[in-house]
Motif scaffolding. Sequence first.
Motif, mmCIF file in Angstrom:
data_model
loop_
_atom_site.group_PDB
_atom_site.id
_atom_site.type_symbol
_atom_site.label_atom_id
_atom_site.label_comp_id
_atom_site.label_asym_id
_atom_site.label_seq_id
_atom_site.Cartn_x
_atom_site.Cartn_y
_atom_site.Cartn_z
ATOM 1 N N ILE A 156 -117.618 31.579 96.196
ATOM 2 C CA ILE A 156 -119.111 31.426 97.304
ATOM 3 C C ILE A 156 -120.248 31.874 97.997
ATOM 4 O O ILE A 156 -120.406 32.557 96.669
ATOM 5 C CB ILE A 156 -118.484 32.560 98.466
ATOM 6 N N GLN A 157 -121.029 31.052 98.702
ATOM 7 C CA GLN A 157 -121.703 30.096 98.321
ATOM 8 C C GLN A 157 -122.635 31.752 100.231
ATOM 9 O O GLN A 157 -123.877 32.082 99.768
ATOM 10 C CB GLN A 157 -122.515 29.140 98.868
ATOM 11 N N SER A 158 -121.562 31.439 101.022
ATOM 12 C CA SER A 158 -122.318 32.381 102.143
ATOM 13 C C SER A 158 -121.037 32.939 103.061
ATOM 14 O O SER A 158 -119.822 32.101 103.176
ATOM 15 C CB SER A 158 -123.380 31.207 103.066
ATOM 16 N N GLY A 159 -120.893 33.619 103.616
ATOM 17 C CA GLY A 159 -120.455 34.212 104.507
ATOM 18 C C GLY A 159 -118.953 35.212 103.445
ATOM 19 O O GLY A 159 -119.852 35.053 101.624
ATOM 20 N N ALA A 160 -117.663 34.728 103.945
ATOM 21 C CA ALA A 160 -116.447 35.543 103.505
ATOM 22 C C ALA A 160 -115.360 34.696 103.258
ATOM 23 O O ALA A 160 -115.088 34.732 104.567
ATOM 24 C CB ALA A 160 -116.462 36.747 103.633
ATOM 25 N N GLN A 161 -114.638 34.587 102.445
ATOM 26 C CA GLN A 161 -113.349 34.224 102.446
ATOM 27 C C GLN A 161 -111.746 35.413 102.202
ATOM 28 O O GLN A 161 -112.544 35.844 101.501
ATOM 29 C CB GLN A 161 -113.121 32.705 101.302
ATOM 30 N N THR A 162 -110.912 34.880 102.542
ATOM 31 C CA THR A 162 -109.943 35.902 102.604
ATOM 32 C C THR A 162 -109.074 34.798 102.551
ATOM 33 O O THR A 162 -108.315 33.356 102.929
ATOM 34 C CB THR A 162 -109.096 37.075 103.848
ATOM 35 N N TYR A 163 -107.861 35.798 100.869
ATOM 36 C CA TYR A 163 -106.653 34.427 100.915
ATOM 37 C C TYR A 163 -106.018 35.519 99.786
ATOM 38 O O TYR A 163 -105.670 36.236 99.624
ATOM 39 C CB TYR A 163 -107.007 33.065 100.181
ATOM 40 N N ARG A 164 -103.979 34.438 100.508
ATOM 41 C CA ARG A 164 -103.225 35.753 99.754
ATOM 42 C C ARG A 164 -102.701 34.466 98.419
ATOM 43 O O ARG A 164 -102.691 33.316 98.550
ATOM 44 C CB ARG A 164 -102.386 35.772 100.753
ATOM 45 N N TYR A 165 -102.982 35.954 97.687
ATOM 46 C CA TYR A 165 -102.426 35.021 96.049
ATOM 47 C C TYR A 165 -101.254 36.003 95.141
ATOM 48 O O TYR A 165 -102.215 37.245 95.215
ATOM 49 C CB TYR A 165 -103.879 35.177 95.243
ATOM 50 N N ARG A 166 -100.705 35.729 94.747
ATOM 51 C CA ARG A 166 -99.747 36.333 93.943
ATOM 52 C C ARG A 166 -99.586 38.126 94.662
ATOM 53 O O ARG A 166 -99.339 39.358 94.285
ATOM 54 C CB ARG A 166 -100.576 37.134 92.379
ATOM 55 N N GLY A 167 -98.968 37.854 96.049
ATOM 56 C CA GLY A 167 -98.931 39.039 96.745
ATOM 57 C C GLY A 167 -99.662 39.468 96.851
ATOM 58 O O GLY A 167 -99.515 41.057 98.287
ATOM 59 N N ALA A 168 -101.260 39.443 96.911
ATOM 60 C CA ALA A 168 -102.254 40.554 97.256
ATOM 61 C C ALA A 168 -102.787 39.673 98.264
ATOM 62 O O ALA A 168 -103.292 38.212 98.543
ATOM 63 C CB ALA A 168 -102.942 41.104 96.051
ATOM 64 N N ARG A 169 -103.288 39.992 99.449
ATOM 65 C CA ARG A 169 -105.088 39.577 100.122
ATOM 66 C C ARG A 169 -106.061 39.577 99.791
ATOM 67 O O ARG A 169 -106.209 41.771 99.416
ATOM 68 C CB ARG A 169 -104.956 41.127 101.482
ATOM 69 N N CYS A 170 -106.811 38.650 99.747
ATOM 70 C CA CYS A 170 -107.981 39.289 98.310
ATOM 71 C C CYS A 170 -109.436 39.061 99.523
ATOM 72 O O CYS A 170 -108.864 37.954 100.028
ATOM 73 C CB CYS A 170 -108.009 38.263 97.283
ATOM 74 N N LEU A 171 -110.404 39.487 99.315
ATOM 75 C CA LEU A 171 -111.551 39.293 99.981
ATOM 76 C C LEU A 171 -112.985 38.175 99.008
ATOM 77 O O LEU A 171 -112.984 39.400 98.016
ATOM 78 C CB LEU A 171 -111.634 40.601 100.614
ATOM 79 N N ALA A 172 -113.082 37.272 98.976
ATOM 80 C CA ALA A 172 -113.891 36.404 97.934
ATOM 81 C C ALA A 172 -115.359 36.879 99.213
ATOM 82 O O ALA A 172 -115.575 36.198 99.880
ATOM 83 C CB ALA A 172 -113.649 35.547 97.698
ATOM 84 N N ALA A 173 -116.861 37.370 99.095
ATOM 85 C CA ALA A 173 -118.026 37.378 99.646
ATOM 86 C C ALA A 173 -119.039 36.095 98.452
ATOM 87 O O ALA A 173 -118.386 36.070 97.628
ATOM 88 C CB ALA A 173 -118.295 39.061 99.414
ATOM 89 N N VAL A 174 -120.007 36.847 98.963
ATOM 90 C CA VAL A 174 -120.696 35.603 98.309
ATOM 91 C C VAL A 174 -121.358 36.058 97.044
ATOM 92 O O VAL A 174 -121.185 38.099 96.879
ATOM 93 C CB VAL A 174 -122.465 35.824 99.376
#
Length: 273
Positions: A45-63
């Motif tokens: 991640i270079q800017s902002g943030a992404q959320t995604y569902r993976y293996r039954g969990a909601r993940c949040l990836a920021a810079v």
Amino acid sequence: MQQTFHDEARMWRSPLLPDAELLTAEYFAQEFAPHWHEGFAIPVIQSGAQTYRYRGARCLAAVGCIAAINPGEVHTGERATDHGWAYRAFYPSVAWMQQLSADMAGTPMGIPWLPDGVIDDAEVAGHLAVAHRLLETAADPLAAENALTAGFALLLSRYARTRPVVQSISPDATRVELMKARLSENLDQPMSLSDLAREVGLSPFYAARLFSRSIGMPPHAWRNQLRLNRAQGLLRQGLSVTDIASMTGFADQSHFNRHFKRAFGVAPGRWRL
């Protein structure tokens, strides 16, 4: 005036990362449907943030985070901020990741599965982002492959579920001298780390470590310094800076100027006066 956001993405390939795709993207409206990849997905991640569902969990990836996905795992993806997110993503094959793990350990290794969820490690993310940019510009294959190998080796050494224990380096003056001789040839021609390592019968990972440990700098840095030293002699002969940049293998005059000033403290045009 209200700022507008849009999606922009470019999928591309590099011969330095075989059987793989790379992605440079900025997303705002994009919402990825549940999907999976045959190989790994390694977005940084270079800017902002992404959320995604993976293996039954909601993940949040920021810079500074790595939203790593293992092969075959279903996941989604969408923005987690009002401005969307940007990332640089690698999609290396299972075979490439497994071979790098084996090269690190000096013995066959299984698939280097990564942890479930976000990897929050700005140092590793920074190394991977640099490698991605170097691969994208394709200006110096030797530097790009060195950065690629080192960045992924750092990722695996810290986060692979079965972490490869990096083999020790044995002194090998003969191979180091052979690498120096090969690096000294045809300075105006590009060279990859794999090509150099093949010349001495080593893996790219081990060859780079052996050279760096023995000489004090990685192969691409040593070759660039040799180019600069040769350039000094050409400057003394009165050749133009533009011609010297081409003759010594720099991508262009600005690339030559930047490296010359970093090494010697002045631009080549002023060094000659």
